[in-house]
Structure formats: structure tokens, C-alpha cells
Scaffold this motif. Sequence first.
Motif, mmCIF file in Angstrom:
data_model
loop_
_atom_site.group_PDB
_atom_site.id
_atom_site.type_symbol
_atom_site.label_atom_id
_atom_site.label_comp_id
_atom_site.label_asym_id
_atom_site.label_seq_id
_atom_site.Cartn_x
_atom_site.Cartn_y
_atom_site.Cartn_z
ATOM 1 N N LEU A 386 -23.515 -39.968 -41.196
ATOM 2 C CA LEU A 386 -24.508 -39.316 -42.070
ATOM 3 C C LEU A 386 -25.607 -38.653 -41.244
ATOM 4 C CD1 LEU A 386 -24.562 -41.478 -45.151
ATOM 5 C CD2 LEU A 386 -23.361 -39.349 -44.861
ATOM 6 N N PHE A 387 -26.018 -39.560 -40.211
ATOM 7 C CA PHE A 387 -27.166 -38.988 -39.040
ATOM 8 C C PHE A 387 -26.544 -37.814 -38.351
ATOM 9 C CE2 PHE A 387 -29.015 -39.228 -34.994
ATOM 10 C CZ PHE A 387 -30.542 -38.931 -35.397
ATOM 11 N N LEU A 388 -25.246 -37.996 -37.885
ATOM 12 C CA LEU A 388 -24.743 -36.987 -36.912
ATOM 13 C C LEU A 388 -24.562 -35.921 -37.812
ATOM 14 C CD1 LEU A 388 -22.126 -39.247 -34.787
ATOM 15 C CD2 LEU A 388 -24.492 -38.094 -33.984
ATOM 16 N N ASN A 389 -23.948 -35.996 -38.922
ATOM 17 C CA ASN A 389 -23.598 -34.624 -39.886
ATOM 18 C C ASN A 389 -24.641 -34.237 -40.317
ATOM 19 O OD1 ASN A 389 -20.655 -34.619 -39.739
ATOM 20 N ND2 ASN A 389 -20.697 -36.321 -41.088
ATOM 21 N N GLY A 390 -25.959 -34.701 -40.559
ATOM 22 C CA GLY A 390 -27.001 -34.136 -40.856
ATOM 23 C C GLY A 390 -27.784 -33.205 -39.582
ATOM 24 N N GLY A 391 -27.667 -33.758 -38.505
ATOM 25 C CA GLY A 391 -27.953 -32.890 -37.207
ATOM 26 C C GLY A 391 -27.153 -31.599 -37.062
ATOM 27 N N PHE A 392 -25.756 -31.769 -37.468
ATOM 28 C CA PHE A 392 -24.828 -30.742 -37.213
ATOM 29 C C PHE A 392 -25.034 -29.745 -38.228
ATOM 30 C CE2 PHE A 392 -21.749 -33.801 -34.926
ATOM 31 C CZ PHE A 392 -21.718 -32.792 -33.700
ATOM 32 N N LEU A 393 -25.545 -30.015 -39.429
ATOM 33 C CA LEU A 393 -25.813 -29.289 -40.645
ATOM 34 C C LEU A 393 -26.920 -28.376 -40.174
ATOM 35 C CD1 LEU A 393 -25.193 -28.180 -43.403
ATOM 36 C CD2 LEU A 393 -26.723 -30.176 -44.322
ATOM 37 N N MET A 394 -27.952 -29.120 -39.737
ATOM 38 C CA MET A 394 -29.106 -28.407 -39.326
ATOM 39 C C MET A 394 -28.972 -27.179 -38.141
ATOM 40 S SD MET A 394 -31.427 -29.445 -41.181
ATOM 41 C CE MET A 394 -33.040 -28.655 -40.550
ATOM 42 N N TRP A 395 -27.745 -27.652 -37.400
ATOM 43 C CA TRP A 395 -27.536 -26.667 -36.474
ATOM 44 C C TRP A 395 -26.915 -25.195 -36.931
ATOM 45 C CZ3 TRP A 395 -28.321 -24.767 -31.749
ATOM 46 C CH2 TRP A 395 -27.333 -23.967 -31.113
#
Length: 475
Positions: A386-395
Motif C-alpha cells: 500500500l505504501f509503494l502503490n501510494g507513492g506510485f499513485l502520486m507520481w
Amino acid sequence: MASDQILPFLDFIQKELLLFASLSFLIGSADDLLFDGLWLFHRLKRRLFVYSRYERATVESLDSPSPECRMAIFVPAWKEADVIGAMLQRCLRQWTASEYRIYVGCYPNDAETIAAVAAASAGSAKIRLVICQRDGPTTKADCLNHLWDALCRDEIEENRNYAAIILHDAEDIVHPEALRLFKHLIGRAALVQLPVIPRRAKGSRWIAGHYGDEFAELHGKQMVLREALGASIPSAGVGCAFARDGLQKLSVKTRGKPFDAGSLTEDYELGLHLTGGEARGIFARLRDQYGQLVATQEFFPDKLEDAIRQKSRWMAGISLSGWDRLGWKNSWRENWMRLRDRKASFAAIIVAIAYVAVILMGILLLAELIGIYRAQPVSRFLKLLLFLNGGFLMWRLLMKFYFVFALYGLREASLSIPRTVVANLINIMAVWRALSQYIGQLAGQPAHWEKTSHFYPDARNIKQLRPQNTAGGRG
């Protein structure tokens, strides 16, 4: 299932759905991040080694086209009486010095569109009305094949061939220098595609607006890198020119019908057929002397039902039928691009699963607040996902913001962030309709032309439709 087992079961399902969606998003995000990294490298390389050495050309600075380089514009029309007349009149006003002819395909049972074309073409030899043999609607490809037949007959009678065939829709707003750019490039490629700029009516900020978000990134980044990688170039169906020789060779193989009437996305497939292998496709991003892209503008659907219908046709034709009809190639670049084309339907399904997981999480939180159930804690692995996907979503949102800002300005870029939810919901609804269409095709149902309503602005307001921002998005 007993009532005391329902919430634990929902808790289990929620965690499993969230895990599946998170893993799927991680794979898709890694693909997007790699693509974005290559695009950034390509853009930096061009700025350092191309733009720094050469002055950026404008379309007006190109060599004057030869009068022998004739262009044929194909405009298939079914129930387009409201827009076709204004579109044709604009073409005649904008393209005054070019050698061209517009072939408009109509149906015998569409008298209103025929009358509108006849009125717009009165006194002009540049518009050729072609009546299809059968009542409509058939398919857009079938109508285009009738236009191809008419063009071939004209070439025989006049003993003079066209250099290229340009596709446009009845609602397109053409650029005055588009033909100059086509004539300059068509001798170098089998396909030349101009950017497409969606416009929206004032009352459709969300439905029609999401098309602008998608095309800003699609034609600002994805098509640019696709050409740079040497992969085949799909046609957008509008604002694209096919070399006449390429269509002729394909016509020989298809018994005189270069446009495949059995395809839901004949333009997309035709572009891949013509620009695969040794043939070349060019995605032309060039600006005029005012800093505006030489592009095709049009108003996209502003009603939810029309947007779902259009998106479902794209998904069924590209993501589903395209897999069967086009297959794969012996090239990692080509296969990567085709995989990216085809993942839209699967991405919509994954997003739907994620939304279900979010809804279940809300139910479990409510149950915890009222004290009837306490959800199981999330695993450390799922937290990491969830943390990694949150960062990818922001990108991803940052990239979308940049491209929308470069084309439309700050207001539309700011709206593009919440519009992501609207786009997701439209895609989710469209994918189920696309699956139904695809299953119908497998069962033998013929493809047919699905009509969406169109709008054409008053001629006095067209000049206001230029993109608001010209500082960014150059490429």
C-alpha cells in the motif's frame, strides 16, 4: 452463513481483494515508471542535443508543398446533419491554397446528412459526395471502403493519383496548416498522425473533460516515445494521413477493401499494419508561428452513456479483439507497446476490485465504530504494498497534471486530479459492455457502427478553442 460469521468473512474477502489489487497495481506501476523514465531520458536528450543546436521549426517554415502532391480527405458520415456542414465549410475556408478533395460517405437512408453535404459543397469541386450501396448504418470501415472505391475510379478517369488519404470525422476542427505538414512528411512514412486535442462544452467539466486528461498524456508522451522506440504507430482515426501506395498494397491483399469492416477499431489496426516491419510511422508534433500545435480538435461525448459506449468500443477493439486479430510480434518493443495498449480493460477490472475492497473497508470501520466487530490487522507485506502503490499513485497524478497543464493550463490540470475517479468509473462501466461486445463477436455477431451524438461550435467561437497554455508540451 450465520450472522456472526458475516463480518469475519467480509474481513477475509477485503484483505484478499486488497492484496490482489495491490500486487496488480504494483506490476502496472512498474511498467508505467519504466515508460516514464524512458520518456524523460528521450526528452532530455532532445533538449541537450537537438534543441540546443537547431532552431525549432514551425510549420510555416517548411518547404512549400508541390502542387502535384494531392491529398484526399475521407469523412464517413452517418446521421451527421447537425455538424457535417459546418465542418466542411471550415475545411474549405482553412485549406484554400492546397490541392485536395474531400470525399464524404453518406447512406441512402440518411437524407438529412446528404442534404447538409450538398448544401456545404454547392459551387465547390473540392467536395465529392459518395453514396454507399446499402442503407446505414453498416460500419465506419465499410463506408471508408466505398470512399476508397470512389477515389480509385476518379484516379483512373483523371489519370492522376493522390499522394495520401487523410481520415477525419464529421465533427473535427481542422488546423489551417495541417495539409502543409502532411504533404511535407508523407513521402517519408506510411502513416503521419497529428495530435488530437479534445475540447469540452462548458457544462461537461467531468465527462467530456476526462478525455482531455487522457489525450494530453497519450499524445504528449506515449505516442512520442512509441515513435522514438521504433514501434508501429496506431492511427487515431482522425488527423492522420496514410500513404496512398501503402493503402494500395494492402488493398491488393484484401480484395480492394483496405479498411477491415469486421473490426471495431479499423483505424487502430490499419496503422499497425502499415507501420510494422520496415515501414515507418511519424507522430508529428509541430507548432505554428503562434506557438499552437498543428492538431485536430473536436468535442468529445459529454453524456455518460455516450462516453461508456465509445470507451467500450475502444476496449473491445483494442484490448480484447486486438489480441486475437493482431497477436504478437518478434520484437520486445512492439510487444511491449501492444501489451500497454491491451491492458486498459484489465486495469479497469483491477480498479473495480480495489473499489470493492475500499467499500468493504468502510463497512468494517463502521462495524468497529459501533462496537460489533474488530477487523484483523493488515499484514506488514500488505502495508508495504500500500505504501509503494501510494507513492506510485502520486507520481502518476503528477505526470497527468504536468501534461494537462502543458496543453490546457492550470485550471484543467487541477481538475484532472479529481477527474481521475470519474475516468475510472467510466472505464469500469465500459469494460463490462466491452466484454459483452467481445463475446458477441466470438459468437458471430457482425460489427456495427455505434452512433454517438456530436457537437460543432459556431464558426465565430472556434478561435477560442486553442489550448490555453503554449509554454509547455513542446516535443
